[in-house]
Design a protein around this motif. Structure first.
Motif, PDB file in Angstrom:
ATOM      1  N   ALA A   1      -7.731  -0.644   0.862  1.00  0.00           N
ATOM      2  CA  ALA A   1      -7.170  -1.052  -0.431  1.00  0.00           C
ATOM      3  C   ALA A   1      -8.288  -1.344  -1.428  1.00  0.00           C
ATOM      4  O   ALA A   1      -8.182  -1.009  -2.616  1.00  0.00           O
ATOM      5  CB  ALA A   1      -6.264  -2.267  -0.264  1.00  0.00           C
TER       6      ALA A   1
ATOM      7  N   SER B   1       0.827  -1.216   0.000  1.00  0.00           N
ATOM      8  CA  SER B   1       0.000   0.000   0.000  1.00  0.00           C
ATOM      9  C   SER B   1       0.855   1.259   0.000  1.00  0.00           C
ATOM     10  O   SER B   1       0.539   2.239  -0.674  1.00  0.00           O
ATOM     11  CB  SER B   1      -0.926   0.018   1.226  1.00  0.00           C
ATOM     12  OG  SER B   1      -1.912  -0.971   1.123  1.00  0.00           O
TER      13      SER B   1
ATOM     14  N   PHE C   1      -2.051  -1.209  -4.663  1.00  0.00           N
ATOM     15  CA  PHE C   1      -3.231  -1.568  -3.873  1.00  0.00           C
ATOM     16  C   PHE C   1      -3.836  -2.909  -4.267  1.00  0.00           C
ATOM     17  O   PHE C   1      -4.373  -3.617  -3.414  1.00  0.00           O
ATOM     18  CB  PHE C   1      -4.270  -0.444  -3.926  1.00  0.00           C
ATOM     19  CG  PHE C   1      -3.732   0.855  -3.397  1.00  0.00           C
ATOM     20  CD1 PHE C   1      -3.419   0.991  -2.054  1.00  0.00           C
ATOM     21  CD2 PHE C   1      -3.502   1.925  -4.246  1.00  0.00           C
ATOM     22  CE1 PHE C   1      -2.900   2.182  -1.560  1.00  0.00           C
ATOM     23  CE2 PHE C   1      -2.986   3.117  -3.764  1.00  0.00           C
ATOM     24  CZ  PHE C   1      -2.680   3.251  -2.428  1.00  0.00           C
TER      25      PHE C   1
END
Length: 114
Positions: free
Chosen positions: A83, A42, A47
């Motif tokens: 995410a 991240s 992501f």
């Protein structure tokens, strides 16, 4: 330090063997390693990759996750929901939020995911 440099490779290999890991403590450690890899992904704006690690971490903890390693499970769900939001996976994001909110947790902690 060596583990940090090759975190993605190590965690990826361990995830491939996850079905063979039956010891709860080892599964907890695998979940924490996936959390660490997901956070690192991240931080690098990867992501989609982060989602894979957060999911693998939740799967490593399995149904005993909330009772066995509450803090890690909360982080996996919270960071996983973030995410998912950033990749447009709204359905999974909502599932993760609902899972956290269905638990009897402190209100402050529930705000981390909602």
């Amino acid at each position: 330090e060596e583990l940090e440099a090759s975190l993605f490779e190590v965690v990826g290999l361990l995830n491939c063997a996850a079905s063979n890991i039956t010891d709860d403590e080892e599964r907890d450690e695998l979940a924490r390693m996936n959390l660490k890899a997901g956070i690192k992904a991240s931080e690098n704006a990867a992501f989609d990759t982060a989602k894979v690690y957060f999911k693998a971490g939740r799967e490593a903890l399995g149904p005993r996750g909330w009772e066995g390693d509450y803090s890690t499970m909360l982080d996996l769900c919270s960071d996983g929901a973030n995410a998912c939001f950033l990749t447009g996976d709204i359905d999974t994001m909502n599932e993760l939020i609902d899972e956290v909110l269905s638990k009897d947790i402190d209100t402050k902690e529930s705000y981390r995911v909602s």
